[in-house]
Every structure is written in structure tokens, then in C-alpha cells.
Scaffold this motif. Structure first.
Motif, short mmCIF file in Angstrom:
data_model
loop_
_atom_site.label_atom_id
_atom_site.label_comp_id
_atom_site.label_asym_id
_atom_site.label_seq_id
_atom_site.Cartn_x
_atom_site.Cartn_y
_atom_site.Cartn_z
N VAL A 3 0.80 -1.18 -0.06
CA VAL A 3 0.07 -0.11 0.05
C VAL A 3 1.04 1.24 -0.05
O VAL A 3 1.29 1.66 1.03
N LEU A 4 0.88 1.73 -1.21
CA LEU A 4 2.02 2.81 -1.22
C LEU A 4 1.54 3.99 -0.62
O LEU A 4 0.36 4.17 -0.09
N LEU A 5 2.55 4.89 -0.56
CA LEU A 5 2.45 6.14 0.23
C LEU A 5 1.02 7.00 0.06
O LEU A 5 0.75 8.15 0.66
N THR A 128 8.63 5.23 7.29
CA THR A 128 7.47 4.84 6.69
C THR A 128 7.77 4.04 5.51
O THR A 128 6.95 3.38 5.09
N HIS A 129 8.92 3.98 4.95
CA HIS A 129 9.44 3.32 3.91
C HIS A 129 10.86 3.05 3.97
O HIS A 129 11.47 3.94 4.43
N THR A 130 11.38 2.04 3.18
CA THR A 130 12.58 1.74 3.26
C THR A 130 13.50 2.71 2.23
O THR A 130 14.57 2.75 2.46
N SER A 131 12.65 3.51 1.50
CA SER A 131 13.24 4.28 0.60
C SER A 131 13.92 5.40 1.28
O SER A 131 14.74 6.41 0.77
N ALA A 132 13.81 5.63 2.70
CA ALA A 132 14.39 6.54 3.42
C ALA A 132 15.90 6.45 3.35
O ALA A 132 16.70 7.24 3.71
N HIS A 133 16.14 5.24 3.12
CA HIS A 133 17.51 5.09 3.04
C HIS A 133 18.59 4.94 1.83
O HIS A 133 19.56 4.90 1.59
N GLU A 134 17.65 5.28 0.87
CA GLU A 134 18.19 5.41 -0.72
C GLU A 134 19.38 5.98 -0.68
O GLU A 134 20.47 5.63 -1.18
N LEU A 135 19.30 7.44 -0.27
CA LEU A 135 20.34 8.52 -0.49
C LEU A 135 21.62 8.16 0.07
O LEU A 135 22.79 7.91 -0.63
N TYR A 159 7.00 1.66 9.49
CA TYR A 159 5.72 2.00 10.55
C TYR A 159 4.77 2.81 9.83
O TYR A 159 5.11 3.86 9.48
N ARG A 160 3.54 2.56 10.15
CA ARG A 160 2.43 3.33 9.38
C ARG A 160 1.29 3.26 10.28
O ARG A 160 0.75 2.16 10.70
N ARG A 161 0.68 4.41 10.70
CA ARG A 161 -0.69 4.42 11.30
C ARG A 161 -1.68 3.96 10.44
O ARG A 161 -1.94 4.70 9.22
N TYR A 173 7.33 -5.00 7.04
CA TYR A 173 8.63 -5.16 6.39
C TYR A 173 8.71 -4.62 5.01
O TYR A 173 7.99 -5.18 4.08
N GLN A 174 9.58 -4.01 4.56
CA GLN A 174 10.03 -3.61 3.14
C GLN A 174 11.25 -4.06 2.68
O GLN A 174 12.18 -4.15 3.75
N MET A 175 11.44 -4.23 1.57
CA MET A 175 12.71 -4.32 0.77
C MET A 175 12.86 -3.35 -0.25
O MET A 175 11.83 -3.24 -0.97
N GLU A 176 13.84 -2.65 -0.29
CA GLU A 176 14.17 -1.53 -1.13
C GLU A 176 15.35 -2.25 -2.16
O GLU A 176 16.39 -2.81 -1.53
N GLY A 177 15.16 -2.06 -3.40
CA GLY A 177 16.55 -2.41 -4.22
C GLY A 177 16.95 -1.23 -5.06
O GLY A 177 15.89 -0.55 -5.48
N TRP A 283 10.17 10.55 -6.79
CA TRP A 283 11.56 10.23 -6.88
C TRP A 283 12.06 9.19 -8.33
O TRP A 283 13.38 9.06 -8.25
N THR A 284 11.07 8.82 -8.80
CA THR A 284 11.24 8.10 -10.02
C THR A 284 10.42 8.61 -11.30
O THR A 284 9.51 8.90 -11.04
N ALA A 285 11.10 8.28 -12.47
CA ALA A 285 10.64 8.65 -13.66
C ALA A 285 11.16 7.97 -14.62
O ALA A 285 12.45 8.16 -15.14
N TRP A 325 17.86 2.21 -11.52
CA TRP A 325 16.65 2.01 -11.17
C TRP A 325 16.56 1.85 -9.73
O TRP A 325 17.32 1.47 -9.19
N ALA A 326 15.06 1.70 -9.30
CA ALA A 326 14.84 1.47 -7.75
C ALA A 326 13.59 0.85 -7.66
O ALA A 326 12.63 1.24 -8.30
N PHE A 327 13.40 -0.16 -6.46
CA PHE A 327 12.27 -0.69 -6.42
C PHE A 327 11.93 -0.81 -4.88
O PHE A 327 12.89 -0.45 -3.88
N GLY A 328 10.71 -0.89 -4.42
CA GLY A 328 10.27 -1.16 -3.04
C GLY A 328 9.32 -2.04 -2.83
O GLY A 328 8.11 -2.03 -3.38
N LEU A 329 9.56 -3.17 -2.16
CA LEU A 329 8.47 -4.25 -2.23
C LEU A 329 8.06 -4.53 -0.72
O LEU A 329 8.79 -4.42 0.49
#
Ligand code: DAH
Length: 466
Positions: A3-5, A128-135, A159-161, A173-177, A283-285, A325-329
Motif C-alpha cells: 500500500v504505497l504512500l 514509513t518506507h525503506t526508500s528513506a535510506h536510498e540516499l 511503520y504506518r498508522r 517489512y519492506q525491501m528496497e532495491g 523520486w522515479t520517472a 533503477w529502484a524498487f520497494g516491495l
């Protein structure tokens, strides 16, 4: 449950004053994972029950389905060319800059609101997502000299309310690639892509084959590429992304079939329909989501896209030098589907009848054991009149129930809502299903919990019970 942002449901409009969760008993500081953080009565909305999950690390617990799935994906992606560096122990506490700003998430995005996100104070929150560590990971790759093809995989709790039901838990749990290439060495991208395509062909020659039937509209209509990329780069990079995700889906389902009996396999299809949907992320296109047809519905598994150059520049890359590229699952949702786990709370249970069913590395179906009986209670109330009105979001009601009843609650559903035309008052009725995964709960205990929930709702939001 990825359930994305975009999700947010504010169903009660307008508010008089902003409500702070701990308004009466908020401590000055919170001690989280050995560090002290100042609280802020306008922002702090983490509760002790949520903080108790920090450091549980189900993704690193031997035999746990989330851990098995994480390892399976890491091994699958690294089986092609061993390029992904793995990061599995980032602290869940990040800054608003890391979680939102770096990724250009707009200031008015619902994902930033206190009704959706757990804030520690104005500047810190539970990611709220693992994308927070992309940078930081992109930056880390940059520091590794002499490597021309690079990537990373980050797995972590997020974590999400949110609402309460069988597929939603405030921690998941998420995985960012991600993967990048230097634009000066396109030959490398080409050879990486052909390795990947060969790997997919190889798998099809083996046993336990899952055939993927893929719907993919590759046109750029409504999902434009970034200007700095050539058409060829866009084409190669997006194919590498899509084939990588298809590979991991294929391998995960092949592992599932491997542990099924022939009779079960005959009942389950060995063909899997998946489709790529165009979407947008700040952050992607271009951006996509992939959905899989499972049990009669399309399930969203993953969001992804070609990383915007802006993010790479912030991470220290030279202008026009790099594409990627990047993904989050969402690992929980995929684990529930593969291991046939019907309630997300089972992932958190301490019951050995759950844990003893799983072995490391194997995807086996969960065999339900007798459930402890549940008990339903309805809670109907009037919203107060305007003079006493305090902002109330559905997630605030969920939070009260969670903080009182924790894992003893299976679901909370709005079952009735109406507005009296004459007096203009709103009445809501929620049905709470109390049920434990780990033990019997008595009627008396449920009555007590229900009373506490109602008391908190009345004292925090001035509602009038009916
Ligand atoms: N972080 C997104 C979410 O949780 C998922 C996502 C989408 C991650 C696109 C990405 C991406 O890296 O490129 O909703």
C-alpha cells in the motif's frame, strides 16, 4: 500490504484544534533503542505499544517466513551477477529529510501527516518506507571505487498508522532495491541485461517451473522518461528493472511449488499472470507498479521506477553521469501469500505451533491450528458539537484500540455512519473484533478493554457514547 504512500482516508472534515496524542502524560524525552529524543506535544504520536516493536527484527529471525523470503530475494538477485550489497540493520528512526524531502515528497503529501505517520518529534519519525535510506546507500556505492556496476538491497521494518484488519499491522517489512550504471559504459548494462535474460531462460528449462504471463505496455505515454537519458538507456534500464522483479517473483513461486504435493500443484496454477501498471512516484520517472493475479484479484506487490537524477545528484554523483533503477516491495504481503498465512498478526505470534511449522529456506503452507475464540463489541458514538470538536481521523481511533488492546484485536470496522439532517450531528459505529493469536481471552477481559477504549475516546475526543 505494500500500500504505497498515497493512502490516507480523512473522513471527518474540518477541525478546531490539533490534537496531540499524549496531551496529558507525554514525557519530556523518549528513550528509543538506547538513544534519547526530545518529545514535542504538537508532533509526538508514537505510543509505547508501537515502540515495543523496535528491534524485533523478524526479517533476521531464523526460520521466520519474512527472513526466508528476504534471503530468497537477496540470493535470487545476487545469483545473476552478485552485485547487490545488502543492508539489514538500519535504525528505524530517521529524519523527515531522509523519509520525505530527499525524495521530493511534496510538503502537503498525506503520507507526511500525523494521522498516517508516527512522529517522535518535529524532525524525527519512524520510517514509513525503506526508500528513506536510498540516499545514504547511493552515497555509499559512490565511495566504493573501481566498481562500475553496483546495487543494493535494504530490508527493514517500516511503520504506518493505519486501519486494523487481517492484512494491516502498524509495523511491517519492506525491501528496497536499486541498481546503477555509469553512462560511459553502456556495454556493461547491455551485458548485465543479457545475463539476466539468460537466467530467466535457464530457469524455464528446470523443474518446478512457473510460467509468467506478463502484460506490459512499454510506451512512454503518460509516463515520460527523464530528459538526460537517451531512449536506448531508458529501454535497457527499464528492461533490467522489470526482468529483475519478474525473476524474483518467478523464483519465489517456484520455491513454493517445490514444496507442494503433486495433487496440490495440480490445483494451483503453474501460470502466473502479472501486469505492469504505469504510476508515479516523486523520486522515479518513469514509474511502475507490478500486480499479480492471485485468488481472483490483482495484488500489488511492488512500486519501482528509474531513479530521478536529482536523487543521484544529492547523493554526490556527477551530473549526467549515472542512470539506474529502484524498487520497494512489501515483504509481509508476499510472505502471507506464499506461506498462506491468513492473518498478519501470526507473523508476530509467540505461539510455537506457528514457528515450528517453518524451516529455513523453505516455502511451505501454513497449516491452521485451532483459533482461540473471538468476541465482538460495537461502539456507537456521536461526534461532539463544534465547540468541543477535536480533530479525529479514523487512524486515531485505530491507535486508541491498538494502544489499549495491542495484539488482542483482530479488526476494527466502521459499520454505520449517519448524520441527522435536523440537528446536523454525526453518529459513527465501529465494530471491534477482539481475538488473540496466542491465548484465550475471557469476556470479562474484553469488557474491560472495551471500557478502556471508550474512556479514551471520550476523554481525548469529547465524543458522546450512545
Ligand atoms: N517507498 C514506496 C512505498 O513504500 C515504494 C517504492 C516505490 C520504492 C518506487 C521505490 C520506488 O524505490 O522506486 O510506497
Amino acid at each position: 500490504m505494500i500500500v504505497l504512500l498515497s493512502r490516507s482516508k480523512t473522513f471527518i472534515p474540518s477541525f478546531r484544534r490539533v490534537f496531540a496524542y499524549y496531551s496529558t502524560s507525554l514525557p519530556n524525552t523518549l528513550d528509543i533503542a538506547g538513544k534519547k529524543y526530545d518529545t514535542d506535544s504538537n508532533y509526538t504520536n508514537v505510543t509505547p505499544s508501537i515502540l515495543s516493536h523496535v528491534n524485533e527484527n523478524l526479517h533476521l529471525r531464523k526460520h521466520h517466513p519474512i527472513n526466508t523470503l528476504r534471503e530468497l530475494i537477496e540470493n535470487t538477485l545476487n545469483s545473476v551477477d552478485n552485485t547487490f550489497k545488502t543492508y539489514n540493520s538500519f535504525s528505524p528512526i530517521v529524519t523527515t529529510y531522509q523519509n520525505f524531502d530527499v525524495l521530493d515528497i511534496p510538503v502537503d503529501h498525506p503520507g507526511r501527516s500525523k494521522s498516517d505517520t508516527y512522529y517522535i518529534n518535529k524532525d524525527y519519525l519512524l520510517r514509513t518506507h525503506t526508500s528513506a535510506h536510498e540516499l545514504e546507500c547511493f552515497h555509499d556505492l559512490l565511495l566504493q571505487e573501481n566498481i562500475t556496476n553496483r546495487g543494493f538491497l535494504i530490508s527493514a521494518d517500516v511503520y504506518r498508522r493505519d486501519e486494523i484488519d487481517r492484512t494491516h499491522y502498524p509495523v511491517f517489512y519492506q525491501m528496497e532495491g536499486a541498481r546503477i550504471w555509469d553512462r560511459s559504459s553502456l556495454a556493461l548494462l547491455k551485458s548485465d541485461l543479457s545475463k539476466l535474460e539468460n537466467k530467466l531462460l535457464d530457469i524455464d528449462k528446470g523443474k518446478n517451473i512457473i510460467r509468467l504471463i506478463v502484460q506490459d505496455d512499454v510506451s512512454l505515454e503518460g509516463n515520460p522518461k527523464q530528459n538526460y537519458m537517451t531512449m536506448e538507456e531508458y529501454d535497457l534500464c527499464s528492461r533490467h528493472l522489470k526482468r529483475s522483479i519478474e525473476l524474483l517473483i518467478k523464483q519465489a513461486f517456484a520455491q513454493k511449488i517445490k514444496n507442494m504435493t503433486t495433487a496440490d500443484i495440480n490445483q494451483t496454477t503453474t501460470e502466473l499472470n502479472v501486469r505492469w501498471i504505469k504510476t508515479s512516484f516523486p523520486w522515479t520517472a518513469p514509474s511502475w507498479e507490478i500486480e499479480v493475479w492471485w485468488n481472483g484479484e490483482w495484488l500489488e506487490l511492488c512500486g519501482c521506477g528509474l531513479i530521478k537524477q536529482d536523487v543521484l545528484l544529492k547523493a554526490g554523483y556527477r551530473s549526467d553521469s549515472t542512470i539506474g533503477w529502484a524498487f520497494g516491495l512489501g515483504l509481509d504481503r508476499i510472505a502471507m501469500l506464499l506461506f498462506e498465512i491468513p492473518d498478519i498478526r501470526l507473523l508476530w505470534t509467540k505461539d510455537e505451533r506457528f514457528h515450528q511449522q517453518f524451516r529455513d529456506g523453505a516455502i511451505t503452507s501454513f497449516k491452521p491450528y485451532s483459533k482461540y475464540p473471538g468476541s465482538m463489541r460495537d461502539m456507537a458514538f456521536w461526534l461532539p458539537d463544534e465547540s468541543l470538536y477535536v480533530e479525529l481521523h479514523e487512524n486515531d481511533i485505530m491507535e486508541i484500540v491498538r494502544s489499549v488492546a495491542g495484539n488482542l484485536v483482530e479488526s476494527v470496522k466502521l459499520i454505520d455512519k449517519y448524520r441527522t439532517p435536523d440537528t446536523n450531528r454525526t453518529s459513527l459505529c465501529y465494530r471491534i473484533n477482539y481475538q488473540s493469536m496466542d491465548r484465550n481471552i475471557t469476556n470479562q477481559e474484553v469488557n474491560k478493554l472495551q471500557e478502556l477504549v471508550q474512556d479514551q475516546l471520550m476523554s481525548k475526543y469529547n465524543v458522546i457514547l450512545r
